[in-house]
Design a protein around this motif. Sequence first.
Motif, PDB file in Angstrom:
ATOM      1  N   ALA A 106       0.853  -1.192   0.000  1.00  0.00           N
ATOM      2  CA  ALA A 106       0.000   0.000   0.000  1.00  0.00           C
ATOM      3  C   ALA A 106       0.887   1.240   0.000  1.00  0.00           C
ATOM      4  O   ALA A 106       2.000   1.232   0.540  1.00  0.00           O
ATOM      5  CB  ALA A 106      -0.903   0.018   1.220  1.00  0.00           C
ATOM      6  N   THR A 110      -1.374   5.445   3.537  1.00  0.00           N
ATOM      7  CA  THR A 110      -2.725   5.145   3.069  1.00  0.00           C
ATOM      8  C   THR A 110      -2.975   3.641   3.138  1.00  0.00           C
ATOM      9  O   THR A 110      -2.080   2.861   3.449  1.00  0.00           O
ATOM     10  CB  THR A 110      -2.935   5.568   1.595  1.00  0.00           C
ATOM     11  N   GLU A 112      -4.254   2.453   0.271  1.00  0.00           N
ATOM     12  CA  GLU A 112      -4.512   2.380  -1.161  1.00  0.00           C
ATOM     13  C   GLU A 112      -3.398   1.598  -1.860  1.00  0.00           C
ATOM     14  O   GLU A 112      -2.217   1.806  -1.589  1.00  0.00           O
ATOM     15  CB  GLU A 112      -4.587   3.786  -1.758  1.00  0.00           C
TER      16      GLU A 112
END
Length: 117
Positions: A106, A110, A112
Motif C-alpha cells: 500500500a 494510506t 490504497e
Amino acid sequence: MALSHIARLHAAEIRNHDWSDAPFRIDRAGHDRADDGGRGEQLTATETDRIRMNVMWVTAQVLGYQDPNFDVYEFADACGVETRTRSGRLDGGIQAGVRLLNGGYARPGTREYGERY
C-alpha cells in the motif's frame, strides 16, 4: 534477493539503535544507553524487541512500496528482528505487519494499492 543500498542503511540504523528506553526519552539516532550511563527507565527485552519490530514494519512499508524486489524477511533479519518460529520456519507475522496485497505494498500513509509513486 539482496537488499537495496537504502534498505541496508535503514536496517543498520534500526539494528544499531538501543530501543530499550524508547518510550521514555527522545534521543539522537544511534542512541546507546552505554554512552549516557544507562539512566532512567528501561523496557524488558521483550518490550524492546516489540519496539524494534514496529520501527522495522513502518520502515519496511515505505521500502516495500519503493522497491519491487524488497524482501521484508531479509530486511527484518538485517534489522535484528527475529524472523523464524521456534521450529525454524519463517514467521508469518513478519509479513502480516505490512500492508501487502497481491504482491504490492500500500502507498505509505494510506490503505490504497496500485501505482507506485
